[in-house]
Motif scaffolding. Structure first.
Motif, PDB file in Angstrom:
ATOM      1  N   ALA A  44      31.517 -30.881 -44.938  1.00  0.00           N
ATOM      2  CA  ALA A  44      32.210 -30.641 -43.678  1.00  0.00           C
ATOM      3  C   ALA A  44      32.404 -29.140 -43.515  1.00  0.00           C
ATOM      4  CB  ALA A  44      33.559 -31.354 -43.686  1.00  0.00           C
ATOM      5  N   PRO A  45      32.395 -28.654 -42.259  1.00  0.00           N
ATOM      6  CA  PRO A  45      32.637 -27.221 -42.077  1.00  0.00           C
ATOM      7  C   PRO A  45      34.062 -26.860 -42.497  1.00  0.00           C
ATOM      8  CG  PRO A  45      32.322 -28.331 -39.950  1.00  0.00           C
ATOM      9  CD  PRO A  45      32.167 -29.363 -41.013  1.00  0.00           C
ATOM     10  N   ARG A  46      34.189 -25.740 -43.207  1.00  0.00           N
ATOM     11  CA  ARG A  46      35.495 -25.296 -43.709  1.00  0.00           C
ATOM     12  C   ARG A  46      35.630 -23.789 -43.532  1.00  0.00           C
ATOM     13  NH1 ARG A  46      38.033 -29.133 -46.740  1.00  0.00           N
ATOM     14  NH2 ARG A  46      36.790 -30.958 -47.216  1.00  0.00           N
ATOM     15  N   CYS A  47      36.868 -23.342 -43.509  1.00  0.00           N
ATOM     16  CA  CYS A  47      37.152 -21.902 -43.481  1.00  0.00           C
ATOM     17  C   CYS A  47      36.512 -21.283 -44.725  1.00  0.00           C
ATOM     18  CB  CYS A  47      38.669 -21.681 -43.477  1.00  0.00           C
ATOM     19  SG  CYS A  47      39.136 -19.941 -43.633  1.00  0.00           S
ATOM     20  N   GLN A  48      35.776 -20.181 -44.527  1.00  0.00           N
ATOM     21  CA  GLN A  48      35.102 -19.549 -45.667  1.00  0.00           C
ATOM     22  C   GLN A  48      36.087 -18.876 -46.623  1.00  0.00           C
ATOM     23  OE1 GLN A  48      32.072 -16.961 -44.145  1.00  0.00           O
ATOM     24  NE2 GLN A  48      30.873 -18.663 -43.318  1.00  0.00           N
ATOM     25  N   LEU A  54      37.451 -27.081 -40.526  1.00  0.00           N
ATOM     26  CA  LEU A  54      37.368 -26.417 -39.223  1.00  0.00           C
ATOM     27  C   LEU A  54      36.297 -27.087 -38.379  1.00  0.00           C
ATOM     28  CD1 LEU A  54      37.322 -22.623 -40.234  1.00  0.00           C
ATOM     29  CD2 LEU A  54      39.229 -23.897 -39.227  1.00  0.00           C
ATOM     30  N   PRO A  55      36.324 -26.845 -37.049  1.00  0.00           N
ATOM     31  CA  PRO A  55      35.208 -27.307 -36.220  1.00  0.00           C
ATOM     32  C   PRO A  55      33.921 -26.561 -36.611  1.00  0.00           C
ATOM     33  CG  PRO A  55      37.090 -26.624 -34.860  1.00  0.00           C
ATOM     34  CD  PRO A  55      37.396 -26.228 -36.273  1.00  0.00           C
ATOM     35  N   ALA A  56      32.792 -27.184 -36.402  1.00  0.00           N
ATOM     36  CA  ALA A  56      31.506 -26.555 -36.726  1.00  0.00           C
ATOM     37  C   ALA A  56      31.351 -25.234 -35.981  1.00  0.00           C
ATOM     38  CB  ALA A  56      30.367 -27.503 -36.371  1.00  0.00           C
ATOM     39  N   GLY A  57      30.797 -24.234 -36.653  1.00  0.00           N
ATOM     40  CA  GLY A  57      30.539 -22.948 -36.038  1.00  0.00           C
ATOM     41  C   GLY A  57      31.674 -21.951 -36.153  1.00  0.00           C
TER      42      GLY A  57
END
Ligand SMILES: [Zn+2]
Ligand SMILES: [Zn+2]
Length: 125
Positions: A44-48, A54-57
């Protein structure tokens, strides 16, 4: 002369025995079968920076942009939700070292993991 089988340590032989998936009980399997890992630890997209979902992108959460934490990056293989808290507790507090490999494998499957591990000075579990 020892035969090929008796010359190996017992732990090496036990590690090769088939077992059940700890989540779906399918077997023969690793401690977590591939289907359960894909289902319960889907990428899943996550805060780096802090690994918050987080939402994608979106690269960083608002908190990390406004108040950058004192770390460069954080990786999370999955949300801390069922079934993982029990697996992690078995590993950390109940001495079940059999979880070390499967949990490390989940972390290593994160696309940025290899590059971050190669470049980092310290790792905090
Ligand atoms: Zn399973
Ligand atoms: Zn963040």
């Amino acid at each position: 002369m020892l035969s090929r089988w008796t010359a190996r340590p017992l732990t090496s032989l036990l590690a090769r025995l088939p077992s059940q998936c700890a989540l779906c009980r399918d077997w023969p399997s690793r401690p977590v079968c591939e289907a359960c890992a894909a289902r319960f630890a889907a990428s899943a997209p996550r805060c780096q920076t802090c690994a918050l979902p987080l939402p994608a992108g979106v690269a960083r959460c608002g908190d990390c942009v406004v108040h950058p934490p004192p770390l460069d990056a954080c990786l999370a293989a999955c949300d801390y939700a069922w079934p993982w808290p029990d697996c992690v507790a078995d590993f950390k507090f109940r001495g079940d070292t059999g979880w070390a490999g499967p949990l490390a494998q989940l972390l290593r499957a994160i696309p940025r993991a290899a590059a971050l591990l190669d470049a980092c000075d310290r790792v905090l579990p």
